[in-house]
Scaffold this motif. Structure first.
Motif, PDB file in Angstrom:
ATOM      1  N   THR A  34      -0.816  -7.357   0.552  1.00  0.00           N
ATOM      2  CA  THR A  34      -1.031  -8.542  -0.192  1.00  0.00           C
ATOM      3  C   THR A  34      -1.715  -7.694  -0.957  1.00  0.00           C
ATOM      4  O   THR A  34      -2.733  -6.755  -0.760  1.00  0.00           O
ATOM      5  CB  THR A  34      -1.880  -9.534   0.150  1.00  0.00           C
ATOM      6  OG1 THR A  34      -1.395 -10.254   1.014  1.00  0.00           O
ATOM      7  CG2 THR A  34      -2.172 -10.938  -1.483  1.00  0.00           C
ATOM      8  N   LEU A  35      -1.196  -7.688  -2.367  1.00  0.00           N
ATOM      9  CA  LEU A  35      -2.301  -7.589  -3.299  1.00  0.00           C
ATOM     10  C   LEU A  35      -3.191  -7.636  -4.316  1.00  0.00           C
ATOM     11  O   LEU A  35      -2.716  -9.611  -4.813  1.00  0.00           O
ATOM     12  CB  LEU A  35      -1.131  -6.111  -4.338  1.00  0.00           C
ATOM     13  CG  LEU A  35      -1.953  -5.821  -5.715  1.00  0.00           C
ATOM     14  CD1 LEU A  35      -2.504  -4.416  -5.485  1.00  0.00           C
ATOM     15  CD2 LEU A  35      -1.339  -5.445  -6.739  1.00  0.00           C
ATOM     16  N   ASN A  36      -4.495  -7.600  -5.051  1.00  0.00           N
ATOM     17  CA  ASN A  36      -5.478  -8.471  -5.231  1.00  0.00           C
ATOM     18  C   ASN A  36      -5.573  -8.184  -6.806  1.00  0.00           C
ATOM     19  O   ASN A  36      -4.955  -6.939  -7.488  1.00  0.00           O
ATOM     20  CB  ASN A  36      -6.917  -7.483  -4.249  1.00  0.00           C
ATOM     21  CG  ASN A  36      -8.115  -8.331  -4.824  1.00  0.00           C
ATOM     22  OD1 ASN A  36      -7.588  -8.968  -6.504  1.00  0.00           O
ATOM     23  ND2 ASN A  36      -9.207  -8.503  -4.062  1.00  0.00           N
ATOM     24  N   LYS A  57      -5.171  -5.713   1.344  1.00  0.00           N
ATOM     25  CA  LYS A  57      -5.602  -6.749   2.500  1.00  0.00           C
ATOM     26  C   LYS A  57      -4.066  -6.866   2.990  1.00  0.00           C
ATOM     27  O   LYS A  57      -3.016  -6.912   3.169  1.00  0.00           O
ATOM     28  CB  LYS A  57      -5.441  -8.599   0.999  1.00  0.00           C
ATOM     29  CG  LYS A  57      -6.680  -9.223   3.118  1.00  0.00           C
ATOM     30  CD  LYS A  57      -6.495 -10.907   2.758  1.00  0.00           C
ATOM     31  CE  LYS A  57      -7.479 -10.675   1.811  1.00  0.00           C
ATOM     32  NZ  LYS A  57      -8.819 -12.472   1.520  1.00  0.00           N
ATOM     33  N   VAL A  58      -4.090  -6.531   4.239  1.00  0.00           N
ATOM     34  CA  VAL A  58      -4.121  -6.621   5.661  1.00  0.00           C
ATOM     35  C   VAL A  58      -4.490  -6.730   6.267  1.00  0.00           C
ATOM     36  O   VAL A  58      -5.757  -6.369   6.908  1.00  0.00           O
ATOM     37  CB  VAL A  58      -3.079  -5.082   5.425  1.00  0.00           C
ATOM     38  CG1 VAL A  58      -4.070  -3.766   5.540  1.00  0.00           C
ATOM     39  CG2 VAL A  58      -2.608  -5.011   7.340  1.00  0.00           C
ATOM     40  N   LYS A  61      -8.363  -7.819   5.673  1.00  0.00           N
ATOM     41  CA  LYS A  61      -8.954  -6.951   5.580  1.00  0.00           C
ATOM     42  C   LYS A  61      -8.827  -6.295   4.757  1.00  0.00           C
ATOM     43  O   LYS A  61      -7.762  -5.901   4.207  1.00  0.00           O
ATOM     44  CB  LYS A  61      -9.509  -5.754   6.790  1.00  0.00           C
ATOM     45  CG  LYS A  61      -9.831  -6.460   8.222  1.00  0.00           C
ATOM     46  CD  LYS A  61      -9.767  -5.630   9.035  1.00  0.00           C
ATOM     47  CE  LYS A  61     -10.729  -5.699  10.668  1.00  0.00           C
ATOM     48  NZ  LYS A  61     -10.874  -4.764  11.463  1.00  0.00           N
ATOM     49  N   SER A  62      -9.455  -6.054   3.410  1.00  0.00           N
ATOM     50  CA  SER A  62      -9.170  -5.794   2.094  1.00  0.00           C
ATOM     51  C   SER A  62      -9.588  -4.142   2.013  1.00  0.00           C
ATOM     52  O   SER A  62     -10.731  -3.557   3.249  1.00  0.00           O
ATOM     53  CB  SER A  62     -10.075  -5.937   0.966  1.00  0.00           C
ATOM     54  OG  SER A  62     -10.022  -7.663   0.939  1.00  0.00           O
ATOM     55  N   MET A  63      -8.654  -3.476   1.394  1.00  0.00           N
ATOM     56  CA  MET A  63      -9.101  -1.897   1.064  1.00  0.00           C
ATOM     57  C   MET A  63      -8.169  -1.217   0.134  1.00  0.00           C
ATOM     58  O   MET A  63      -7.501  -1.979  -0.323  1.00  0.00           O
ATOM     59  CB  MET A  63      -8.624  -1.289   2.762  1.00  0.00           C
ATOM     60  CG  MET A  63      -6.495  -1.469   2.718  1.00  0.00           C
ATOM     61  SD  MET A  63      -5.712  -0.146   4.010  1.00  0.00           S
ATOM     62  CE  MET A  63      -6.019   1.282   3.769  1.00  0.00           C
ATOM     63  N   PRO A  64      -8.871   0.022  -0.249  1.00  0.00           N
ATOM     64  CA  PRO A  64      -9.024   0.397  -1.324  1.00  0.00           C
ATOM     65  C   PRO A  64      -7.644   1.756  -1.644  1.00  0.00           C
ATOM     66  O   PRO A  64      -7.558   1.851  -0.371  1.00  0.00           O
ATOM     67  CB  PRO A  64      -9.565   1.618  -1.865  1.00  0.00           C
ATOM     68  CG  PRO A  64     -10.360   1.595  -1.010  1.00  0.00           C
ATOM     69  CD  PRO A  64     -10.126   0.394  -0.322  1.00  0.00           C
TER      70      PRO A  64
END
Length: 363
Positions: A34-36, A57-58, A61-64
């Protein structure tokens, strides 16, 4: 075809939905991401590219991640094509040396190339970089060079053959001849500028004589071996997840200057250019260089590449070769036109004088 739209957060969100990018990350994360929509930062934007830091978000968990957009230019530049193909075609060979490439998509927003890749923060600004840190970088650089040295790359001709510039090609030879003539032109211009004449005049006869002999200096450098060279090694183009580790896991970014060329050119960029800017280490330069050059030669040997010529001699010859074939053109043209500050001009002129005599370019 309409004019490509400006790269904005809104355009990225619309393209993400329309082209269903979420599902195309499954091969890496086993599920859609999912794109923030609210965490999108433009890190750099120019006429040729736009670089964005996004957040996905995967698994809760969020990650750049990085989105690098190579814009379609009216007159495409060769280096732009090289970097696009590095991302699209060279992953089987270079994946160990660059961030993970999640996905590439051609013809977005007109004919732009969109590349989604792993986010790794560049070294620049994360550490007070000193010559001691070269030891953290040289092993990765030697591994890149050794793995693509001579026939080790040529066996992958189908991947690289039609787009990776070759130093020994007719096209690049003609480019060196053209730059040689332009360097002489700007040298003469500098002598007519009272501001520059005082800097250039002590070296004028020497430099003009050497330029008239070139290009094609020091064939020993080419005989020592060709590999893929990055071409623009500085701390903004090197990244690493954890700088606290003893052995940095270096990844190289911004591959516009990549080519198949003498491997020693990257060492000149990494060591020589850095020390040319940072004159506070001038008195230690010879020892720093010797230590780094010997480390590089030893790392190459670990990967099966042994230099028959003394490594310090190869490094200095490569340094002179780059100065006379390209760097002096840039410094003199910047000085004459005022396009950029020619900060390294005095340093490079003195290098040519000292090293040129040491290695027999003049008596």
């Amino acid at each position: 075809m309409g004019r490509p739209k400006e790269i904005t957060q809104r355009l990225i969100r619309r393209a993400w939905r329309k082209l269903e990018f979420s599902g195309k990350f499954k091969r890496f994360f086993k599920e859609e991401v999912t794109l923030n929509r609210h965490k999108m930062e433009c890190l750099k934007d120019s006429y040729k590219s736009s670089i964005w830091k996004l957040e996905i978000k995967v698994d809760q968990k969020s990650m750049p991640i990085i989105l690098k957009i190579s814009k379609q230019l009216r007159k495409p530049r060769p280096e732009s094509t090289v970097e696009k193909n590095i991302y699209r075609k060279a992953k089987p060979i270079l994946h160990s040396f660059m961030p993970q490439i999640y996905m590439t998509k051609k013809n977005v927003n007109g004919r732009d190339l969109w590349v989604f890749m792993e986010y790794i923060e560049p070294i620049k600004s994360r550490v007070q970089f000193t010559p001691a840190h070269f030891e953290n970088i040289i092993p990765a650089l030697a591994k890149l060079h050794a793995s693509t040295m001579n026939e080790r790359l040529l066996k992958h001709e189908k991947i690289f053959g039609d787009w990776l510039p070759r130093y020994d090609s007719k096209e690049m030879e003609e480019e060196r001849i053209r730059l040689n003539q332009k360097t002489i032109y700007y040298l003469e211009k500098a002598m007519k500028d009272s501001r520059l004449k005082v800097k250039v005049e002590p070296y004028y006869n020497l430099l003009k004589g050497l330029l008239k002999k070139g290009p094609g200096y020091f064939p020993e450098v080419s005989k020592a071996g060709f590999s893929i060279v990055h071409g623009d090694l500085h701390t903004a183009n090197m990244a690493c997840h954890n700088l606290k580790e003893k052995a940095w896991q270096i990844k190289f970014i911004d591959w516009e200057g990549a080519k198949f060329a003498p491997c020693w050119f990257d060492m000149v960029n990494l060591i020589g250019v850095f020390l040319a800017y940072r004159r506070e280490w001038e008195e230690e330069e010879e020892e720093i260089t010797r230590r780094c050059v010997h480390m590089y030669a030893n790392e190459m040997k670990k990967h099966g590449v042994v230099f028959k010529t003394d490594p310090m001699k190869l490094y200095h010859m490569a340094y002179l070769k780059r100065l006379l074939e390209r760097s002096m053109y840039l410094q003199l043209s910047w000085a004459v036109t005022g396009k950029k500050e020619a900060k390294l001009l005095p340093v490079y002129l003195e290098k040519i004088k000292v090293l040129g005599k040491k290695y027999g370019l003049y008596n």
